[in-house]
Motif scaffolding. Structure first.
Motif, PDB file in Angstrom:
ATOM      1  N   ALA A   1       0.844  -1.199   0.000  1.00 55.73           N
ATOM      2  CA  ALA A   1       0.000   0.000   0.000  1.00 55.73           C
ATOM      3  C   ALA A   1       0.877   1.246   0.000  1.00 55.73           C
ATOM      4  CB  ALA A   1      -0.915  -0.019   1.222  1.00 55.73           C
ATOM      5  N   TYR A   2       1.994   1.183   0.724  1.00 57.80           N
ATOM      6  CA  TYR A   2       2.897   2.340   0.764  1.00 57.80           C
ATOM      7  C   TYR A   2       3.464   2.625  -0.626  1.00 57.80           C
ATOM      8  CZ  TYR A   2       7.149   4.991   1.619  1.00 57.80           C
ATOM      9  OH  TYR A   2       8.141   5.926   1.541  1.00 57.80           O
ATOM     10  N   MET A   3       3.936   1.548  -1.314  1.00 60.29           N
ATOM     11  CA  MET A   3       4.518   1.739  -2.645  1.00 60.29           C
ATOM     12  C   MET A   3       3.472   2.275  -3.621  1.00 60.29           C
ATOM     13  SD  MET A   3       7.676   1.085  -2.447  1.00 60.29           S
ATOM     14  CE  MET A   3       7.971   1.410  -4.138  1.00 60.29           C
ATOM     15  N   LYS A   4       2.218   1.774  -3.477  1.00 58.98           N
ATOM     16  CA  LYS A   4       1.155   2.243  -4.377  1.00 58.98           C
ATOM     17  C   LYS A   4       0.887   3.729  -4.137  1.00 58.98           C
ATOM     18  CE  LYS A   4      -1.787  -0.376  -6.602  1.00 58.98           C
ATOM     19  NZ  LYS A   4      -1.829  -0.516  -7.972  1.00 58.98           N
ATOM     20  N   SER A   5       0.848   4.110  -2.835  1.00 58.93           N
ATOM     21  CA  SER A   5       0.537   5.513  -2.534  1.00 58.93           C
ATOM     22  C   SER A   5       1.671   6.431  -2.983  1.00 58.93           C
ATOM     23  CB  SER A   5       0.251   5.694  -1.046  1.00 58.93           C
ATOM     24  OG  SER A   5       1.443   5.473  -0.325  1.00 58.93           O
ATOM     25  N   GLN A   6       2.867   5.866  -3.178  1.00 53.73           N
ATOM     26  CA  GLN A   6       4.023   6.693  -3.570  1.00 53.73           C
ATOM     27  C   GLN A   6       4.305   6.626  -5.068  1.00 53.73           C
ATOM     28  OE1 GLN A   6       6.061   8.509  -1.149  1.00 53.73           O
ATOM     29  NE2 GLN A   6       4.116   8.062  -0.174  1.00 53.73           N
TER      30      GLN A   6
ATOM     31  N   ASP B   1      33.509   0.762   0.739  1.00 54.72           N
ATOM     32  CA  ASP B   1      33.310   2.158   0.286  1.00 54.72           C
ATOM     33  C   ASP B   1      32.279   2.269  -0.838  1.00 54.72           C
ATOM     34  OD1 ASP B   1      34.721   0.720  -1.456  1.00 54.72           O
ATOM     35  OD2 ASP B   1      36.295   2.205  -1.855  1.00 54.72           O
ATOM     36  N   LEU B   2      31.329   1.301  -0.862  1.00 55.86           N
ATOM     37  CA  LEU B   2      30.320   1.377  -1.936  1.00 55.86           C
ATOM     38  C   LEU B   2      29.103   2.169  -1.445  1.00 55.86           C
ATOM     39  CD1 LEU B   2      29.314  -1.668  -4.133  1.00 55.86           C
ATOM     40  CD2 LEU B   2      28.140   0.490  -4.061  1.00 55.86           C
ATOM     41  N   TRP B   3      28.843   3.297  -2.103  1.00 56.17           N
ATOM     42  CA  TRP B   3      27.708   4.141  -1.722  1.00 56.17           C
ATOM     43  C   TRP B   3      26.686   4.111  -2.853  1.00 56.17           C
ATOM     44  CZ3 TRP B   3      28.039   6.868   2.989  1.00 56.17           C
ATOM     45  CH2 TRP B   3      29.283   6.778   3.624  1.00 56.17           C
ATOM     46  N   VAL B   4      25.410   4.109  -2.473  1.00 59.42           N
ATOM     47  CA  VAL B   4      24.381   4.129  -3.530  1.00 59.42           C
ATOM     48  C   VAL B   4      23.416   5.290  -3.313  1.00 59.42           C
ATOM     49  CG1 VAL B   4      24.266   1.716  -4.279  1.00 59.42           C
ATOM     50  CG2 VAL B   4      23.073   2.419  -2.210  1.00 59.42           C
ATOM     51  N   PRO B   5      22.881   5.842  -4.430  1.00 65.00           N
ATOM     52  CA  PRO B   5      21.852   6.873  -4.247  1.00 65.00           C
ATOM     53  C   PRO B   5      20.506   6.183  -4.034  1.00 65.00           C
ATOM     54  CG  PRO B   5      22.455   6.670  -6.569  1.00 65.00           C
ATOM     55  CD  PRO B   5      23.211   5.611  -5.836  1.00 65.00           C
ATOM     56  N   ALA B   6      20.035   6.163  -2.792  1.00 59.31           N
ATOM     57  CA  ALA B   6      18.798   5.419  -2.498  1.00 59.31           C
ATOM     58  C   ALA B   6      18.159   5.970  -1.233  1.00 59.31           C
ATOM     59  CB  ALA B   6      19.143   3.943  -2.323  1.00 59.31           C
ATOM     60  N   THR B   7      17.106   5.299  -0.795  1.00 59.91           N
ATOM     61  CA  THR B   7      16.556   5.646   0.524  1.00 59.91           C
ATOM     62  C   THR B   7      16.640   4.365   1.358  1.00 59.91           C
ATOM     63  OG1 THR B   7      14.270   4.942   0.299  1.00 59.91           O
ATOM     64  CG2 THR B   7      14.812   7.085  -0.658  1.00 59.91           C
ATOM     65  N   ARG B   8      16.842   4.535   2.659  1.00 56.98           N
ATOM     66  CA  ARG B   8      17.010   3.382   3.547  1.00 56.98           C
ATOM     67  C   ARG B   8      15.741   2.508   3.504  1.00 56.98           C
ATOM     68  NH1 ARG B   8      21.122   2.584   7.210  1.00 56.98           N
ATOM     69  NH2 ARG B   8      22.144   4.544   6.730  1.00 56.98           N
ATOM     70  N   ASP B   9      14.568   3.175   3.495  1.00 62.58           N
ATOM     71  CA  ASP B   9      13.296   2.428   3.511  1.00 62.58           C
ATOM     72  C   ASP B   9      13.171   1.535   2.277  1.00 62.58           C
ATOM     73  OD1 ASP B   9      12.532   3.506   5.819  1.00 62.58           O
ATOM     74  OD2 ASP B   9      11.077   4.928   4.978  1.00 62.58           O
ATOM     75  N   LEU B  10      13.502   2.101   1.109  1.00 61.90           N
ATOM     76  CA  LEU B  10      13.347   1.313  -0.128  1.00 61.90           C
ATOM     77  C   LEU B  10      14.357   0.169  -0.171  1.00 61.90           C
ATOM     78  CD1 LEU B  10      12.549   4.092  -2.748  1.00 61.90           C
ATOM     79  CD2 LEU B  10      11.003   2.384  -1.821  1.00 61.90           C
ATOM     80  N   LEU B  11      15.582   0.424   0.266  1.00 57.23           N
ATOM     81  CA  LEU B  11      16.576  -0.671   0.274  1.00 57.23           C
ATOM     82  C   LEU B  11      16.134  -1.768   1.242  1.00 57.23           C
ATOM     83  CD1 LEU B  11      20.106   0.975   0.120  1.00 57.23           C
ATOM     84  CD2 LEU B  11      18.911  -0.267  -1.655  1.00 57.23           C
TER      85      LEU B  11
ATOM     86  N   LEU C   1       7.435  -9.693  -4.449  1.00 58.62           N
ATOM     87  CA  LEU C   1       8.246  -9.323  -5.625  1.00 58.62           C
ATOM     88  C   LEU C   1       7.700  -8.104  -6.371  1.00 58.62           C
ATOM     89  CD1 LEU C   1       9.478 -12.756  -7.001  1.00 58.62           C
ATOM     90  CD2 LEU C   1      10.690 -11.086  -5.604  1.00 58.62           C
ATOM     91  N   PRO C   2       6.351  -7.977  -6.543  1.00 60.67           N
ATOM     92  CA  PRO C   2       5.874  -6.724  -7.155  1.00 60.67           C
ATOM     93  C   PRO C   2       6.313  -5.496  -6.356  1.00 60.67           C
ATOM     94  CG  PRO C   2       4.087  -8.305  -7.013  1.00 60.67           C
ATOM     95  CD  PRO C   2       5.263  -8.945  -6.362  1.00 60.67           C
ATOM     96  N   ILE C   3       6.314  -5.636  -5.017  1.00 60.08           N
ATOM     97  CA  ILE C   3       6.750  -4.500  -4.183  1.00 60.08           C
ATOM     98  C   ILE C   3       8.221  -4.210  -4.467  1.00 60.08           C
ATOM     99  CG2 ILE C   3       7.253  -3.787  -1.804  1.00 60.08           C
ATOM    100  CD1 ILE C   3       4.838  -5.569  -0.958  1.00 60.08           C
ATOM    101  N   VAL C   4       9.027  -5.296  -4.526  1.00 57.77           N
ATOM    102  CA  VAL C   4      10.463  -5.131  -4.768  1.00 57.77           C
ATOM    103  C   VAL C   4      10.678  -4.426  -6.111  1.00 57.77           C
ATOM    104  CG1 VAL C   4      12.598  -6.395  -5.256  1.00 57.77           C
ATOM    105  CG2 VAL C   4      11.143  -7.101  -3.365  1.00 57.77           C
ATOM    106  N   LYS C   5       9.933  -4.888  -7.128  1.00 52.61           N
ATOM    107  CA  LYS C   5      10.101  -4.319  -8.473  1.00 52.61           C
ATOM    108  C   LYS C   5       9.792  -2.813  -8.464  1.00 52.61           C
ATOM    109  CE  LYS C   5       9.033  -5.446 -13.225  1.00 52.61           C
ATOM    110  NZ  LYS C   5       8.076  -4.543 -13.843  1.00 52.61           N
ATOM    111  N   ARG C   6       8.676  -2.472  -7.814  1.00 54.32           N
ATOM    112  CA  ARG C   6       8.318  -1.047  -7.749  1.00 54.32           C
ATOM    113  C   ARG C   6       9.395  -0.254  -7.026  1.00 54.32           C
ATOM    114  NH1 ARG C   6       2.817   0.424  -8.630  1.00 54.32           N
ATOM    115  NH2 ARG C   6       1.639  -1.456  -9.067  1.00 54.32           N
ATOM    116  N   ALA C   7       9.883  -0.841  -5.907  1.00 52.00           N
ATOM    117  CA  ALA C   7      10.890  -0.124  -5.113  1.00 52.00           C
ATOM    118  C   ALA C   7      12.152   0.096  -5.947  1.00 52.00           C
ATOM    119  CB  ALA C   7      11.208  -0.912  -3.849  1.00 52.00           C
TER     120      ALA C   7
END
Ligand code: ADP
Length: 452
Positions: A279-284, A325-335, A408-414
């Motif tokens: 529901a969170y991914m859908k609302s976003q 030293d690997l940094w990614v542009p992301a959000t903690r919640d989505l990862l 998996l659909p949630i993962v794909k959206r994220a």
């Protein structure tokens, strides 16, 4: 004139122009070949030099249109320029076709019906007012040329000599037929187009309504699942307390029942968490997450730690391999959503005693994250479907009763909301690897990728 192009069709213009250039090359080849054949066979007495010159002009114009297109592709031409360019093509096409037809018998030449084809193409691109303007001009030109020929103001290039009837009796029905055909085709194509547009608008309105309803549904699921989560987590906590002997020792049989009840409430919590994430991914969906620069290794380790107990229950080893030293542009919640779901699935669909690894590395402009397991794998024909909402493989349904088919659909959206993509490789009986590609940090993103 340029502003008369309907805005919804403007984006189509460049594609259509290239299509027109191709069509015109075909027409050029057709006309040149026909003229050559007619000349060689000496079928008609026509001003061939003039006709070849007009055909050459058609080729030259098309060459310049193609060059304009190639040059225009480098910089983006303005809407006005593109529209003007398109009008220039239409006018040139009408003029050249008119000249070719006029010098080859005019109304006697069956190719004069090709004007209908031009009107259809014009109607395909322009608004009804522009199409009617073109049809009006063309009708005036045909009627004018017909009158001028009849009054002998201009010569008539005869295609064949007919002994029966005068110019008027032979050509008036042809002129009337051609003009009415042009008007009727323009009217029909414009009405069809208008109807399709109205239908498209109705579909858009309906789609908007469904999107709103979907949003309301997602928000409702989010609220309800949040409300449910609290009491169920509390029940799970009480089970834990009983199992740890807080509140007194329980007989072994009672403990066994409590353990089973705890297992079921944990499953229920997982399902609720998936529904909350869904529901969170859908609302976003339309919101672009504000990404920051995150240390991937730390995030992977945090997530594996959260699932350690679950893995231990099946004697599964969890391993991480990621450069420090690997940094990614992301959000903690989505990862967390991505790694949590993938590792949770790997544990769920792997046999006891197996190994699950999460590895990450940078390759060119991308960060590759691989979640590998030695589980029972996925049938090749089901690989496509596992990212669909509510899809669970046959084997998974037999092995694990609990599951929503939403992980998996949630993962794909994220992954997609982080501008990445996900693929899966699997071998039946040997295991599966989920491969995530995320954009790597660019030098200019070093501080904060979304605050450039
Ligand atoms: P579920 O709630 O069923 O786990 P998911 O959307 O997370 O839903 O996964 C969809 C389906 O993909 C699962 O039902 C399972 O069949 C398959 N699947 C996902 N991950 C794995 C894995 N690591 N190994 C084998 N099958 C998997």
């Amino acid at each position: 004139m340029a502003s008369k192009i309907e805005s919804s069709e403007y984006t189509e213009l460049n594609r259509v122009i290239s299509w027109f250039v191709v069509l015109r090359w075909i027409a050029f080849a057709g006309v040149a070949a026909t003229l050559l054949a007619v000349r060689l066979l000496k079928l008609y007495d026509l001003p061939y030099a003039l006709l070849f010159a007009i055909t050459g002009l058609l080729g030259l114009l098309n060459l310049s249109f193609a060059a304009w297109l190639a040059l225009g592709g480098r910089g983006v031409p303005s809407r006005r320029q593109t529209a003007g360019f398109f009008h220039a093509q239409i006018v040139c096409d009408f003029a050249l076709l008119f000249l070719l037809v006029y010098f080859t018998g005019f109304l006697e030449n069956p190719f004069c019906y090709f004007f209908v084809f031009h009107i259809l193409l014009t109607a395909f691109i322009f608004s009804s007012r522009v199409v009617y303007a073109y049809v009006g001009a063309l009708v005036a030109l045909i009627a004018g040329a017909f009158l001028a020929e009849y009054l002998r103001l201009i010569p008539h290039f005869q295609l064949w000599s007919s002994s029966t009837g005068s110019y008027l009796s032979q050509n008036l029905p042809r002129a009337a037929g051609l003009i009415s055909l042009l008007l009727i085709s323009a009217y029909l194509i414009i009405s069809i187009k208008r109807r399709l547009e109205e239908k498209g608008q109705r579909i858009e309105v309906e789609l908007d309504r469904y999107r709103n309803l979907d949003k309301i549904k997602s928000n409702f699921i989010l609220q309800v699942t949040h409300e449910l989560r609290g009491p169920i987590a509390a029940v799970s906590g009480y089970h834990e307390m009983l199992l740890r002997g807080i509140g007194g020792q329980c007989p072994p049989k009672t403990l066994d029942i409590v353990r089973k009840a705890n297992h079921r409430t944990d499953n229920l919590l997982t399902i609720i968490d998936e529904m909350i994430d869904y529901a969170y991914m859908k609302s976003q969906e339309e919101v672009r997450p504000v990404r920051s620069r995150l240390p991937l290794r730390g995030v992977i380790e945090e997530n594996l730690e959260l699932l350690e107990t679950q893995a231990q229950a099946k004697q599964i080893t969890l391993a991480a391999n990621c450069p420090k030293d690997l940094w990614v542009p992301a959000t903690r919640d989505l990862l967390k959503i991505i790694l949590g779901n993938l590792v949770h699935n790997a544990i769920k669909y792997s046999p006891p005693g197996s190994r699950i690894s999460v590895t990450a590395q940078v390759e060119g402009p991308e960060v590759h994250i691989l979640v590998r397991d030695e589980g029972f794998g996925i049938e090749p024909e089901e690989l496509e479907k596992i990212f669909e909402e509510f899809y669970r493989t046959r084997a998974a349904r037999q092995l694990e009763r609990d599951g929503t088919g939403l992980g998996l659909p949630i993962v794909k959206r994220a992954v997609e909301s982080l501008a990445g993509r996900i693929t899966v490789y699997s071998e039946l009986g040997k295991g599966s690897t989920f491969h995530i590609f995320l954009p790597a940090l660019e030098a200019k993103d070093e501080q904060d990728p979304d605050h450039r």
